[in-house]
Scaffold this motif. Structure first.
Motif, PDB file in Angstrom:
ATOM      1  N   THR A 214     -29.003   2.776 -22.368  1.00 35.10           N
ATOM      2  CA  THR A 214     -29.187   1.512 -21.638  1.00 35.10           C
ATOM      3  C   THR A 214     -28.959   0.299 -22.535  1.00 35.10           C
ATOM      4  OG1 THR A 214     -31.553   1.306 -22.104  1.00 35.10           O
ATOM      5  CG2 THR A 214     -30.934   2.632 -20.195  1.00 35.10           C
ATOM      6  N   THR A 216     -30.017  -3.874 -22.180  1.00 33.91           N
ATOM      7  CA  THR A 216     -30.721  -4.889 -21.401  1.00 33.91           C
ATOM      8  C   THR A 216     -29.932  -6.193 -21.442  1.00 33.91           C
ATOM      9  OG1 THR A 216     -32.835  -3.891 -22.034  1.00 33.91           O
ATOM     10  CG2 THR A 216     -32.899  -6.124 -21.108  1.00 33.91           C
ATOM     11  N   SER A 358     -29.207   2.362 -27.899  1.00 32.52           N
ATOM     12  CA  SER A 358     -29.905   2.279 -26.605  1.00 32.52           C
ATOM     13  C   SER A 358     -31.144   1.403 -26.711  1.00 32.52           C
ATOM     14  CB  SER A 358     -30.296   3.676 -26.121  1.00 32.52           C
ATOM     15  OG  SER A 358     -30.953   3.595 -24.873  1.00 32.52           O
ATOM     16  N   ASP A 360     -33.590   1.798 -24.472  1.00 25.55           N
ATOM     17  CA  ASP A 360     -34.642   2.548 -23.785  1.00 25.55           C
ATOM     18  C   ASP A 360     -35.519   3.267 -24.806  1.00 25.55           C
ATOM     19  OD1 ASP A 360     -36.262   3.951 -22.122  1.00 25.55           O
ATOM     20  OD2 ASP A 360     -34.680   5.110 -21.139  1.00 25.55           O
ATOM     21  N   ASP A 362     -38.145   5.024 -24.378  1.00 24.24           N
ATOM     22  CA  ASP A 362     -38.622   6.343 -23.959  1.00 24.24           C
ATOM     23  C   ASP A 362     -37.645   7.463 -24.279  1.00 24.24           C
ATOM     24  OD1 ASP A 362     -40.935   5.215 -22.937  1.00 24.24           O
ATOM     25  OD2 ASP A 362     -40.059   4.908 -20.947  1.00 24.24           O
ATOM     26  N   THR A 363     -36.348   7.149 -24.397  1.00 26.84           N
ATOM     27  CA  THR A 363     -35.350   8.200 -24.625  1.00 26.84           C
ATOM     28  C   THR A 363     -34.568   8.042 -25.920  1.00 26.84           C
ATOM     29  OG1 THR A 363     -33.680   6.939 -23.383  1.00 26.84           O
ATOM     30  CG2 THR A 363     -35.036   8.507 -22.134  1.00 26.84           C
ATOM     31  N   LYS A 364     -34.701   6.920 -26.579  1.00 27.83           N
ATOM     32  CA  LYS A 364     -33.895   6.653 -27.779  1.00 27.83           C
ATOM     33  C   LYS A 364     -34.110   7.711 -28.853  1.00 27.83           C
ATOM     34  CE  LYS A 364     -32.622   2.884 -30.872  1.00 27.83           C
ATOM     35  NZ  LYS A 364     -32.785   1.442 -31.161  1.00 27.83           N
ATOM     36  N   ASN A 411     -35.759  -0.575 -14.409  1.00 28.53           N
ATOM     37  CA  ASN A 411     -36.520   0.379 -15.219  1.00 28.53           C
ATOM     38  C   ASN A 411     -37.990   0.400 -14.804  1.00 28.53           C
ATOM     39  OD1 ASN A 411     -37.738  -1.870 -16.381  1.00 28.53           O
ATOM     40  ND2 ASN A 411     -36.680  -1.680 -18.340  1.00 28.53           N
ATOM     41  N   ALA A 419     -26.714   0.727 -17.576  1.00 27.30           N
ATOM     42  CA  ALA A 419     -26.781   2.059 -18.173  1.00 27.30           C
ATOM     43  C   ALA A 419     -25.507   2.847 -17.954  1.00 27.30           C
ATOM     44  CB  ALA A 419     -27.964   2.820 -17.574  1.00 27.30           C
TER      45      ALA A 419
END
Length: 485
Positions: A214, A216, A358, A360, A362-364, A411, A419
């Motif tokens: 993602t 931003t 990224s 994000d 939570d997933t980076k 998000n 994304a």
């Protein structure tokens, strides 16, 4: 006469709202008219000392659980609601419905003993979701039509829904507490799997693993300054006595969960708040003072202290979210499009780029791999309905290892992000196997164990609770034993 689908929806909608208001009116009456020694006493109206007749009867106590009566009207309304929604009863609803209501009362009584609570903010969010769903129905379509259909204002509808939603959430919390320590071992899962017939092995729907990167969109400094100036203006108006914090929160706050409550969050711990927000909120000591502007992952806030109790705090806040310009969205998409092309040409791998580009959090650190939090255990496998809507729509037509075109989504913080995703794997619908679907099988065994624990708790609770019912209910078939004594 067969009721068509539209009429069924409207009937369900009408009864779902009506049940709240009818119960509210009856409950206020029944306590003064009911005595524990007379379980069959009829609720009556007897104006001017006129003789009681059948025409005076407005309701009847049919069960008593502890010191809580169950009324015939509750059963009749719940039955009507079920019929409108196409509910298939596993037995005679005349017996099953009062039992369901009685079980709910057992959970609510225990929740009160254990001091379980639901915040007003949680209740508000749940009620608003229900109202918004009804408004989305083609037969309704607007708040005005909803009010017209119910002959009530939105405020009255919300009040009717309030207690029912609160009770459902308390029951859920109580059940979760009862089974919070339940665990199953791998050997128990294998034993269960080996015992069930092949044709009873569950079907696992299509599942996917998805990686996401993602970006931003940047917020222009002019927009940030506009938001901050607006919040400063709110602070000045409050300090000058022109208005109150609560009024401005109701009018302007962009936090749907608290704005209707005048910005009030209810008592909450530090860990449940955004770190920046928590730092500012817990540093407040004077309820008459407004915090400085605080930036969080959700936007920009001003905060007012209401009260502190131990390690919990109750505050009001006003949230404003900067608007993202189309130019910023296009710039972020163009950047992702370039990254996607580099990955397709093998200059980089999706996982390597995600680790350092990224946005994000939570997933980076997992190289973009999305984690499914809707299951009992962390897993990277998603059923399509468990994915964010925007992601599911893109992934639905993708091939494994394909990189998507850039798209926008909202998000978990309510912010617009751009994304690209990679479909890492797709497992078609199949009958579960212990090697490939261990987590699915574990969830089934765990759910069975939890159901048994709750069942045993209810049976024990029934034995320890005062229960009386009208004679005609004593010969019914019930899910739980022990009601009839």
């Amino acid at each position: 006469m067969k009721i068509n689908k539209v009429k069924k929806i409207m009937l369900l909608f009408c009864t779902a709202l009506s049940i709240m208001s009818i119960r509210a009116g009856i409950y206020n009456t029944k306590r003064s008219l009911y005595t524990k020694d007379d379980t069959t006493k009829t609720i009556v109206q007897q104006p001017n000392n006129t003789p009681i007749s059948k025409k005076n009867i407005i309701d009847e106590v049919i069960w008593v659980v502890g010191d809580e009566p169950i009324l015939r009207s509750e059963v009749e309304i719940t039955k009507l609601q079920g019929e409108a929604g196409g509910t298939k009863w596993a037995g005679d609803p005349e017996y099953l419905i009062p039992e369901q209501i009685a079980v709910q009362k057992l959970f609510l009584h225990q929740a009160a003993l254990d001091s379980l609570t639901i915040t007003e903010s949680e209740i508000y969010q749940g009620v608003e979701q229900q109202i918004n769903y009804w408004i989305s129905l083609p037969q309704i379509g607007s708040k005005e039509r909803l009010e017209e259909f119910q002959h009530k204002s939105l405020a009255q509808i919300r009040q009717d829904l309030h207690d029912d939603y609160k009770n459902r959430q308390l029951v859920q919390k109580m059940q979760e507490k009862l089974v919070s320590d339940i665990k199953v071992s791998p050997s128990e899962v294998r034993t269960y799997f080996n015992k069930i017939p092949i044709d009873s092995i569950p079907i696992v729907p299509t599942q996917v693993e998805v990686e996401i990167l993602t970006q931003t969109p940047k917020i222009e400094i002019e927009e940030i300054n506009r938001i901050k100036n607006q919040l400063r203006d709110y602070t000045n108006r409050i300090n000058n006595g022109e208005t109150t914090f609560e009024t401005l929160a109701r009018l302007y706050s962009e936090d749907p969960g608290s704005s209707r409550q005048g910005g009030e969050l209810g008592f909450i711990g530090r860990a449940s708040l955004d770190p920046a927000f928590a730092g500012a909120a817990f540093n407040l000591t004077d309820p008459k003072k407004i915090s400085k502007i605080v930036e969080s992952e959700f936007g920009y806030h001003i905060i007012q202290l209401i009260d502190k109790r131990g390690d919990k705090i109750n505050v009001r806040h006003i949230l404003l979210k900067p608007k993202v310009s189309q130019a910023s969205i296009d710039a972020a998409k163009n950047k992702l499009d370039s990254i996607g092309n580099d990955i397709r040409s093998k200059k980089y791998t999706f996982e390597a780029v995600t680790a350092y580009m990224s946005d994000d959090k939570d997933t980076k650190n997992s190289h973009g791999l999305m984690v499914n939090s809707s299951t009992n255990a962390r897993t990277s496998r998603f059923k399509m309905q468990d994915l964010p809507t925007e992601v599911a729509r893109v992934v639905d037509t993708m091939k494994v290892n394909e990189i998507s075109a850039p798209f926008t989504m909202t998000n978990t913080k309510g912010k617009i992000v751009c994304a690209i995703v990679k479909l890492k794997s797709r497992t078609p619908k199949h009958r579960a196997s212990i090697t490939e679907d261990f987590q699915e099988m574990k969830n089934i065994v765990l759910a069975n164990r939890r159901r048994q624990v709750i069942h045993d708790w209810v049976v024990k609770k029934i034995k320890d609770t005062y229960v009386r019912m009208l004679p005609q209910y004593r010969n019914g078939k019930y899910q739980y034993e022990g009601w009839v004594r």
